[in-house]
Design a protein around this motif. Structure first.
Motif, PDB file in Angstrom:
ATOM      1  N   ILE B 263       0.953  -1.143  -0.054  1.00 30.56           N
ATOM      2  CA  ILE B 263      -0.080  -0.014   0.139  1.00 30.56           C
ATOM      3  C   ILE B 263       0.816   1.151   0.015  1.00 30.56           C
ATOM      4  N   ASN B 481      -5.167   0.474  -3.798  1.00 31.96           N
ATOM      5  CA  ASN B 481      -3.995   0.595  -2.672  1.00 31.96           C
ATOM      6  C   ASN B 481      -3.391   1.665  -2.557  1.00 31.96           C
ATOM      7  N   ILE B 522      -7.160  -5.505   0.329  1.00 32.26           N
ATOM      8  CA  ILE B 522      -6.012  -4.777  -0.309  1.00 32.26           C
ATOM      9  C   ILE B 522      -4.643  -5.238   0.086  1.00 32.26           C
TER      10      ILE B 522
END
Lengths: 180, 522
Positions: B263, B481, B522
């Motif tokens: 991320i 993300n 994610i």
């Protein structure tokens, strides 16, 4: 209220460390006048040019309680810059020459010899938008007011953390406000 | 303290360590999530801060090249310094004054309350004050905000006492020493304020909350947070599916490195964050990353600002003690009868002699200027800060000509005041002068806006992807993300100082990211 003593209180050591005032320490420390400081001229500028530069500096930021030494300190670095950079030297010499020419046209004397500040200001206003004036003023607003030695004269005490802040030194000592 | 591998693709990588990034990184680390913060600036300790305005500016300020345009006076007076923010670990929380106020309910719904306004791009936030309240509470407790959580207010200094007396005479009611993230008593291992002044130069006593001293060290203790100073993010990379995969950055030697990521969160403040997204354009994202709406960089807000300095017969010594020492809140409400939408705060402010010379009337000279300077010890000062209207044309773009030392286009900042901003500023100048005149000011100086300290709105939050860049959690509409974690998320700017809201949003976002990671979304 605790007032600020306007006399010089900054130690010579801390003054020497101040970047803005590094160059002209000799003049300040001994209290030399413009004549004495630059009798021999600077590295790039003549004695007459340096004297005019100091006069212009005072006319831009006139504080009658400040001796010439502060203005000398503020403009002296220009001389060094001019010595190392032909473009800077040209900017200064041509800017100063034009001021003197304007002065002679209007008043028959060089800029620094014009008696009244108000008459010199008219000449400065005429060049206010030139690179010469703009560069000089923009530099001066830092190089003059960033001298720790002159802060007490403006009632400003400078660094306080080393003194424990103002918690016990008057942060709330105002005593003249009207009762509401 | 953790050290993570460049090829570790399980990390959250955050760009920026200020109120947004520093808080997010710390909170994620506390939740057990491995996080790297890339910070463009150096890491200083609070002992290294200096009580000297220009020396501190050289130490802390973001002075990398930027260019400007527009009718705002900053573009003329400080063409390469549109913003006065920090390039250092802790970001602008090192320099902020500490004012920690919540947005009002109506300030989340300005389209509703102010209506359509010509030339402005008003939009309601996709969240409400009620939704954010629990996070405001957490933020206030964490930051130790005075007048919350049973923490007493700071004592008023001379500058505040003048403001307070004038305000009372004018009939203002909500006047106090503020809600400040500055300890009025020892709390969370940090001492009480010593009334040093120089809050803008980095608090040397540690009484003021910053991510540098109050967050990041806690995060690092967990072993889940690594902060890399002197690392300038260059671009964010993505895969063929459009998910971001990592950040390319220049390390302290100027070498390019590629940190992989699960991320990425962008928190470089509202000028650098959109710049990074725009500089990350690719064939898949030709207008810049997360910019399908075309709103990246737009709606730049900087608050309606200005200052009033009042001169009195007798001494004030406004520089003694807390810089932002108190507030008048009576003009902060929305009352269109005043001739403008939104409201403004009046907060004390002081500058030392060096900065007063630079900012009182930039470009000014001659006797009018020096006469004002000579009144310095008898001056009281206030800063006016109010809501400015988001406008699409106020925006950050990539300068077509100027590049930084890494060859990346620098940010160009364009800003014009909206007529609403001008009307509000004129009202604020009048009221500010009236406050000081009520207690005997002989002269007042309406001082123009300084380079922006509150930068907001350039990656704004929106319910619909076409209206903005990020959703209600700061997650970009286009890339799931990729998050935005700073004030650039703001849909509107509100009247008050932005930091508390940035911190509250970061805490809420950390909770969201942790949940989404756990659920493998994610």
């Amino acid at each position: 209220m605790r007032e600020v003593d306007p006399r010089r209180r900054v130690s010579r050591r801390s003054f020497l460390q101040s970047a803005a005032a590094a160059a002209p320490v000799a003049a300040i420390a001994t209290g030399l006048s413009v004549e004495e400081a630059w009798a021999e001229g600077g590295a790039a500028l003549s004695p007459a040019e340096l004297k005019t530069l100091v006069k212009v500096a005072r006319d831009i930021y006139p504080h009658d309680f400040l001796a010439d030494t502060y203005y000398i300190a503020a403009v002296k670095p220009w001389d060094g810059k001019a010595a190392g950079d032909p473009a800077t030297k040209q900017l200064l010499t041509e800017g100063l020459r034009r001021l003197d020419e304007d002065a002679r046209t209007r008043h028959k004397v060089a800029y620094a010899q014009i008696g009244w500040e108000a008459d010199r200001i008219v000449l400065l206003q005429a060049i206010e938008h030139t690179p010469f004036f703009k560069a000089l003023r923009a530099d001066l607003v830092v190089s003059l007011y960033n001298q720790p030695e002159l802060w007490p004269k403006f009632g400003y005490e400078g660094p306080s953390a080393d003194k424990g802040g103002y918690l016990h030194r008057g942060f709330n000592d105002i005593d003249w406000l009207p009762k509401v | 303290m953790a050290t993570f591998d460049l090829n570790d693709d399980g990390l959250v990588v955050i760009v920026g360590s200020g109120a947004g990034g520093g808080t997010l990184g710390t909170e994620l680390a506390l939740k057990g999530i491995r996080t790297v913060i890339l910070e463009a600036g150096a890491r200083h300790n609070m002992e290294d801060f200096v009580n000297d305005e220009w020396a501190s500016f050289a130490q802390l300020a973001w002075t990398d090249m930027r260019t400007t345009s527009g009718s705002w006076r900053v573009a003329r007076d400080f063409p390469n310094l549109p913003a006065w923010i920090v390039k250092a670990v802790g970001g602008s929380t090192v320099h902020w004054a500490g004012a920690s106020l919540r947005f009002e309910e109506h300030e989340f719904r300005i389209r509703d309350h102010y209506g359509a306004m010509s030339g402005a791009n008003l939009l309601d936030w996709p969240i409400t004050r009620a939704e954010l309240d629990p996070w405001y509470e957490k933020a206030e407790d964490r930051m130790g905000v005075t007048r919350t959580n049973g923490i007493k207010g700071l004592p008023g200094n001379n500058n505040f006492k003048v403001l307070e007396a004038g305000a009372r005479r004018l009939g203002y009611k909500e006047v106090h020493t503020g809600r400040m993230a500055i300890n009025s008593e020892e709390r969370h291992d940090r001492g009480a304020c010593q009334q040093i002044g120089f809050c803008f130069q980095g608090c040397k006593s540690g009484a003021k909350w910053s991510t540098l001293i109050a967050e990041i060290p806690r995060g690092e203790e967990t072993g889940n947070l690594e902060v890399r100073p002197n690392c300038m993010a260059i671009r964010i990379e993505h895969d063929a599916a459009g998910k971001v995969t990592g950040v390319v950055y220049a390390d302290e030697k100027g070498q390019l490195q590629r940190q992989k990521a699960r991320i990425v969160a962008v928190a470089g403040n509202s000028i650098e964050s959109p710049r990074l997204l725009l500089n990350s354009a690719s064939t898949l994202f030709p207008d810049g990353l997360a910019n399908s709406s075309g709103q990246v960089g737009r709606n730049y807000m900087r608050h309606m600002t200005g200052s009033v300095y009042g001169v009195f017969e007798k001494s004030v010594h406004m520089y003694r003690g807390t810089t932002m020492a108190g507030i008048i809140r009576d003009e902060a409400h929305h009352d269109p009868k005043r001739g403008f939408a939104g409201g403004y705060e009046m907060e004390t402010l002081s500058l030392g002699i060096p900065f007063m010379a630079a900012f009182l009337n930039p470009g000014g000279w001659g006797r009018p200027f020096t006469s004002a300077m000579e009144q310095y010890p008898r001056m009281a000062g206030m800063w006016l800060v109010g809501e400015d209207m988001p406008q699409e044309t106020n925006r950050i773009t990539l300068d077509p000509a100027v590049k930084d030392k890494h060859g990346m286009p620098v940010a160009h900042v364009h800003f014009d005041d909206h007529p609403n901003d001008v009307a509000m500023r004129n009202h604020a100048y009048r009221q500010g002068a009236a406050v000081y005149e009520a207690v005997g000011a002989t002269v007042t100086y309406p001082t123009p806006p300084y380079p922006s300290t509150h930068n907001m709105g350039t990656n704004r939050m929106s319910a619909k992807p076409r209206d903005g860049v990020v959703n209600r959690f700061g997650q970009t509409h286009d890339v799931k993300n990729l998050f935005v974690s700073d004030g650039s998320q703001f849909t509107s700017g509100a009247a008050c100082n932005p930091t508390l809201t940035i911190v509250a949003l970061a805490l809420r976002q950390a909770d969201h990211i942790a949940g989404a990671m756990q659920r493998r979304e994610i």
